[in-house]
Design a protein around this motif. Structure first.
Motif, short mmCIF file in Angstrom:
data_model
loop_
_atom_site.label_atom_id
_atom_site.label_comp_id
_atom_site.label_asym_id
_atom_site.label_seq_id
_atom_site.Cartn_x
_atom_site.Cartn_y
_atom_site.Cartn_z
N VAL A 106 0.82 -1.22 0.00
CA VAL A 106 0.00 0.00 0.00
C VAL A 106 0.84 1.25 0.00
CG1 VAL A 106 -1.67 1.34 1.35
CG2 VAL A 106 -1.97 -1.13 1.08
N SER A 107 1.89 1.29 0.82
CA SER A 107 2.67 2.51 0.96
C SER A 107 4.07 2.18 1.44
CB SER A 107 2.00 3.45 1.96
OG SER A 107 2.81 4.58 2.21
N SER A 108 5.06 2.95 0.95
CA SER A 108 6.43 2.83 1.44
C SER A 108 6.60 3.56 2.77
CB SER A 108 7.40 3.42 0.41
OG SER A 108 7.22 4.82 0.29
N GLN A 109 5.61 4.36 3.18
CA GLN A 109 5.74 5.13 4.42
C GLN A 109 5.83 4.25 5.65
OE1 GLN A 109 2.35 7.72 4.14
NE2 GLN A 109 3.30 9.05 2.61
N TYR A 110 5.21 3.07 5.60
CA TYR A 110 5.30 2.13 6.72
C TYR A 110 6.75 1.70 6.93
CZ TYR A 110 0.34 1.68 5.43
OH TYR A 110 -0.96 1.92 5.09
N LEU A 111 7.43 1.38 5.84
CA LEU A 111 8.83 0.97 5.92
C LEU A 111 9.69 2.13 6.40
CD1 LEU A 111 11.24 -0.86 5.44
CD2 LEU A 111 11.13 -0.28 3.00
N SER A 112 9.48 3.32 5.87
CA SER A 112 10.25 4.49 6.33
C SER A 112 10.09 4.68 7.83
CB SER A 112 9.81 5.75 5.58
OG SER A 112 10.32 5.80 4.27
N ALA A 113 8.86 4.52 8.32
CA ALA A 113 8.61 4.68 9.75
C ALA A 113 9.48 3.74 10.57
CB ALA A 113 7.13 4.44 10.05
N LEU A 114 9.56 2.48 10.15
CA LEU A 114 10.37 1.50 10.87
C LEU A 114 11.86 1.81 10.76
CD1 LEU A 114 8.47 -1.75 9.83
CD2 LEU A 114 8.30 -0.51 12.01
N LEU A 115 12.28 2.36 9.62
CA LEU A 115 13.69 2.71 9.45
C LEU A 115 14.09 3.87 10.36
CD1 LEU A 115 14.00 2.40 5.57
CD2 LEU A 115 14.93 0.84 7.29
N PHE A 116 13.16 4.77 10.67
CA PHE A 116 13.45 5.85 11.62
C PHE A 116 13.54 5.32 13.05
CE2 PHE A 116 11.47 8.71 8.32
CZ PHE A 116 12.61 9.48 8.10
N LEU A 117 12.70 4.33 13.39
CA LEU A 117 12.62 3.83 14.77
C LEU A 117 13.72 2.84 15.12
CD1 LEU A 117 11.18 3.35 17.50
CD2 LEU A 117 9.73 1.67 16.32
N THR A 118 13.95 1.86 14.29
CA THR A 118 14.77 0.70 14.69
C THR A 118 16.22 1.04 15.07
OG1 THR A 118 15.00 0.23 12.31
CG2 THR A 118 13.40 -1.09 13.56
N PRO A 119 16.86 2.07 14.52
CA PRO A 119 18.23 2.35 14.99
C PRO A 119 18.30 2.70 16.47
CG PRO A 119 17.80 3.49 12.91
CD PRO A 119 16.49 2.95 13.39
N LEU A 120 17.18 3.14 17.07
CA LEU A 120 17.17 3.56 18.46
C LEU A 120 16.92 2.42 19.44
CD1 LEU A 120 15.06 6.83 18.02
CD2 LEU A 120 17.55 6.66 18.35
N LEU A 121 16.61 1.22 18.94
CA LEU A 121 16.25 0.10 19.81
C LEU A 121 17.49 -0.58 20.36
CD1 LEU A 121 13.32 -1.40 17.71
CD2 LEU A 121 13.26 0.43 19.44
N GLU A 122 17.31 -1.31 21.44
CA GLU A 122 18.43 -2.01 22.07
C GLU A 122 18.94 -3.14 21.18
OE1 GLU A 122 20.27 -1.66 24.97
OE2 GLU A 122 19.34 0.33 24.88
N GLU A 123 18.03 -3.80 20.49
CA GLU A 123 18.40 -4.95 19.67
C GLU A 123 18.70 -4.53 18.24
OE1 GLU A 123 15.50 -5.69 22.86
OE2 GLU A 123 15.35 -4.56 20.98
N ASP A 124 19.51 -5.32 17.55
CA ASP A 124 19.63 -5.17 16.10
C ASP A 124 18.33 -5.63 15.47
OD1 ASP A 124 22.22 -4.45 16.65
OD2 ASP A 124 23.11 -6.34 15.94
#
Length: 430
Positions: free
Chosen positions: A163-181
């Motif tokens: 439907v949209s690439s915005q969902y993936l972009s959202a996760l790319l902004f968030l995941t670098p900040l998480l404790e896990e890879d």
């Protein structure tokens, strides 16, 4: 407010392109996610980018702005605990911040545009966030949406790109900040891949490391990263400029639009290529597109997936081509502020255009002699539809009345001012 668009034979003059909405919203977000002070030069002002300003301020960022720049002191990976966020009618802002809200205890995104953004689905992002341990209350994937987060988990994450690439972009902004890879796998056919390239470009500038497969269908994101405070300069906006360039193409014109980078990663840069394919006399040098329009256009066939926000302007130009044009691979247009295939084509028909739709195609039987016009148009509160229908109105024999045309401010508040400065006959009416 409504807009009357009257027949206009000639456009002439020079304007500077609006600053890019896509880059502005991304720079605002990465600046907010940094600990320290960032500066963004020439940020866009539109309802979308202003929604991002408002929301990151609510989340704890400090913003100071003048005519040239905005200085942002970020909140890092600790957004302020807020109860509600209002993104207005900005779908990308909503989706990006749904991911960031997962770092907060509990945030409700309110539904202030029930007839537009309130109808758009977000289920694919919701499912991805839920798989990361985030609790979400929603209305069949739609607003209002309440995110109960605090400690989202990385790891193996799957998200649909259908439907949209915005969902993936959202996760790319968030995941670098998480404790896990994290390892992100994209399911299905990823729409608007070129926009993911913009997201990755901005993330790299912000000091974030992400390993992306060449087809953008999988990503490895190391955790425990920190956004760096940086200086950014926003480039000119191709999606908004596409309508200006299309208007110049369908009239007798001598129009220059400045601040449009030749090597931009904006997929909507293709408007220049498509107009050249249509035999529109133009040049693109030194960041300036110069159109010497004569109103004569050839039909084209074009894969619009990488240039989503320019397709409606391309279709508007094709309405006056000498033959049949086809724009394909554009199904994601159906999931925007309105159904930009069915709704847009229905309004074009009111003006006298000969158009057909398929599930993922727009077919245009050009009428080089122009259209009859003389109709009242419902633009469905959609800024891209408003801009494209205005282009068509310039070549109608009778005026078009576009209802609620003030919604053009979502991305391009100066659109009608710029057109008027070039000689277009446009007039606001209450």
């Amino acid at each position: 407010m409504d807009m009357i668009v009257r027949p206009t034979a000639e456009l002439k003059g020079e304007i500077g392109a609006l600053s890019s909405k896509n880059y502005t919203t991304r720079y605002l977000l990465v600046a907010a996610l940094a600990e320290g002070t960032s500066t963004i030069y020439y940020p866009a002002h539109s309802e979308d980018s202003d929604a991002m300003r408002r929301c990151i301020r609510d989340l704890g960022a400090v913003l100071e702005e003048d005519d040239e720049k905005i200085v942002i002191t970020g909140f890092g990976n600790h957004p302020r605990d807020v109860k509600e966020l209002d993104v207005g009618n900005a779908g990308a802002v909503l989706r990006f911040l749904m991911a960031i809200a997962a770092l907060s205890p509990k945030v409700t995104f309110v539904n202030t545009y029930p007839e537009s953004l309130g109808k758009r689905p977000h289920s694919d992002l919701i499912e991805a966030l839920e798989s990361m341990g985030v609790q979400i209350e929603h209305q069949d994937g739609r607003l209002p949406i309440t995110i109960s987060g605090g400690k989202p988990k990385g790891g193996k994450i799957k998200v649909s790109g259908e439907v949209s690439s915005q969902y993936l972009s959202a996760l790319l902004f968030l995941t670098p900040l998480l404790e896990e890879d994290s390892e992100i796998e994209v399911l299905g056919d990823l729409k608007s891949k070129v926009v993911i390239g913009q997201t990755l470009e901005v993330l790299e500038q912000a000091g974030i490391t992400i390993e992306a497969a060449s087809d953008y269908m999988s990503f490895r994101v190391p955790g425990r990263q920190a956004y760096q405070a940086k200086n950014y300069t926003v480039q000119g906006d191709y999606p908004g400029s596409a309508a200006i360039l299309a208007a110049a193409a369908v009239t007798k014109s001598d129009v220059k639009v400045h601040r449009l980078m030749e090597r931009s990663k904006q997929g909507e840069r293709a408007i220049v290529d498509v107009l050249q394919m249509m035999d529109v006399p133009l040049s693109h040098e030194g960041g300036t597109v110069h159109v010497l329009g004569n109103g004569r256009l050839r039909p084209v066939e074009f894969d619009g997936d990488a240039a989503t926000d320019a397709v409606l302007a391309m279709v508007a130009a094709a309405v006056f081509a000498d033959g049949t044009s086809r724009f394909y691979n554009v199904e994601n247009l159906r999931y925007k502020e309105c159904d930009r295939i069915t709704d847009y084509l229905n309004e074009l028909k009111k003006a006298g255009a000969q158009v057909e739709e398929r599930q993922s195609e727009i077919i245009v039987h050009g009428r080089p002699s122009g259209l009859e016009g003389g109709a009242t148009i419902n633009a469905h509160f959609d800024h891209r539809v408003i801009m494209a229908l205005t282009v068509v109105g310039l070549r109608c024999r009778e005026p078009l009345l576009i209802k609620d045309a003030h919604h053009v401010a979502k991305s391009y508040p100066q659109y009608f001012d710029h057109l008027s400065a070039l000689g277009a006959s446009v007039e606001w009416v209450k």
